[in-house]
Design a protein around this motif. Sequence first.
Motif, PDB file in Angstrom:
ATOM      1  N   MET A  31      25.812  40.164  35.658  1.00 29.57           N
ATOM      2  CA  MET A  31      26.764  40.852  36.512  1.00 29.57           C
ATOM      3  C   MET A  31      28.158  40.666  35.912  1.00 29.57           C
ATOM      4  SD  MET A  31      27.318  40.367  40.625  1.00 29.57           S
ATOM      5  CE  MET A  31      25.797  41.120  41.086  1.00 29.57           C
ATOM      6  N   ASP A  32      28.879  41.731  35.758  1.00 29.50           N
ATOM      7  CA  ASP A  32      30.207  41.637  35.162  1.00 29.50           C
ATOM      8  C   ASP A  32      31.250  41.231  36.207  1.00 29.50           C
ATOM      9  OD1 ASP A  32      30.131  44.021  36.545  1.00 29.50           O
ATOM     10  OD2 ASP A  32      31.389  45.085  35.114  1.00 29.50           O
ATOM     11  N   SER A  33      32.431  40.903  35.744  1.00 28.07           N
ATOM     12  CA  SER A  33      33.479  40.383  36.634  1.00 28.07           C
ATOM     13  C   SER A  33      33.952  41.412  37.648  1.00 28.07           C
ATOM     14  CB  SER A  33      34.660  39.851  35.826  1.00 28.07           C
ATOM     15  OG  SER A  33      35.210  40.884  35.031  1.00 28.07           O
ATOM     16  N   ALA A  34      33.960  42.676  37.294  1.00 16.61           N
ATOM     17  CA  ALA A  34      34.378  43.718  38.237  1.00 16.61           C
ATOM     18  C   ALA A  34      33.418  43.796  39.414  1.00 16.61           C
ATOM     19  CB  ALA A  34      34.469  45.067  37.529  1.00 16.61           C
ATOM     20  N   ALA A  35      32.127  43.670  39.154  1.00 17.81           N
ATOM     21  CA  ALA A  35      31.125  43.693  40.225  1.00 17.81           C
ATOM     22  C   ALA A  35      31.262  42.467  41.115  1.00 17.81           C
ATOM     23  CB  ALA A  35      29.731  43.775  39.628  1.00 17.81           C
ATOM     24  N   LEU A  36      31.564  41.337  40.511  1.00 20.42           N
ATOM     25  CA  LEU A  36      31.760  40.112  41.292  1.00 20.42           C
ATOM     26  C   LEU A  36      32.982  40.216  42.188  1.00 20.42           C
ATOM     27  CD1 LEU A  36      30.936  37.339  38.676  1.00 20.42           C
ATOM     28  CD2 LEU A  36      29.606  37.955  40.705  1.00 20.42           C
ATOM     29  N   LYS A  85      34.219  42.815  43.524  1.00 21.47           N
ATOM     30  CA  LYS A  85      33.957  43.727  44.639  1.00 21.47           C
ATOM     31  C   LYS A  85      33.263  43.008  45.794  1.00 21.47           C
ATOM     32  CE  LYS A  85      33.700  47.974  41.970  1.00 21.47           C
ATOM     33  NZ  LYS A  85      32.845  49.078  41.513  1.00 21.47           N
ATOM     34  N   LYS A  86      32.576  41.914  45.492  1.00 21.94           N
ATOM     35  CA  LYS A  86      31.828  41.182  46.512  1.00 21.94           C
ATOM     36  C   LYS A  86      32.580  39.958  47.031  1.00 21.94           C
ATOM     37  CE  LYS A  86      27.350  42.628  44.873  1.00 21.94           C
ATOM     38  NZ  LYS A  86      25.957  42.265  44.857  1.00 21.94           N
ATOM     39  N   GLN A 122      32.567  38.958  50.700  1.00 18.31           N
ATOM     40  CA  GLN A 122      31.313  38.477  51.277  1.00 18.31           C
ATOM     41  C   GLN A 122      31.223  36.952  51.260  1.00 18.31           C
ATOM     42  OE1 GLN A 122      28.218  40.453  49.109  1.00 18.31           O
ATOM     43  NE2 GLN A 122      28.747  42.468  49.903  1.00 18.31           N
TER      44      GLN A 122
END
Length: 60
Positions: free
Chosen positions: A1-6, A8-9, A12
Amino acid sequence: MDSAALLKKIDQLPRLPKAVSELLEAVNNDKSTIKEISTKVSQDPLMSARVLRLANSSHY
């Protein structure tokens, strides 16, 4: 998982309790006294119990 996806979460993730965030601020502040830090620790029963458990541990 790349940093941009992380990133976004990030919403949570659970929030830190107020007592913990105040303690972190006090510990990271060079002008904080031991009394101020101990007051912050004593505000949270779980944190106090963990500190006492460590203090009473024969390992430390």
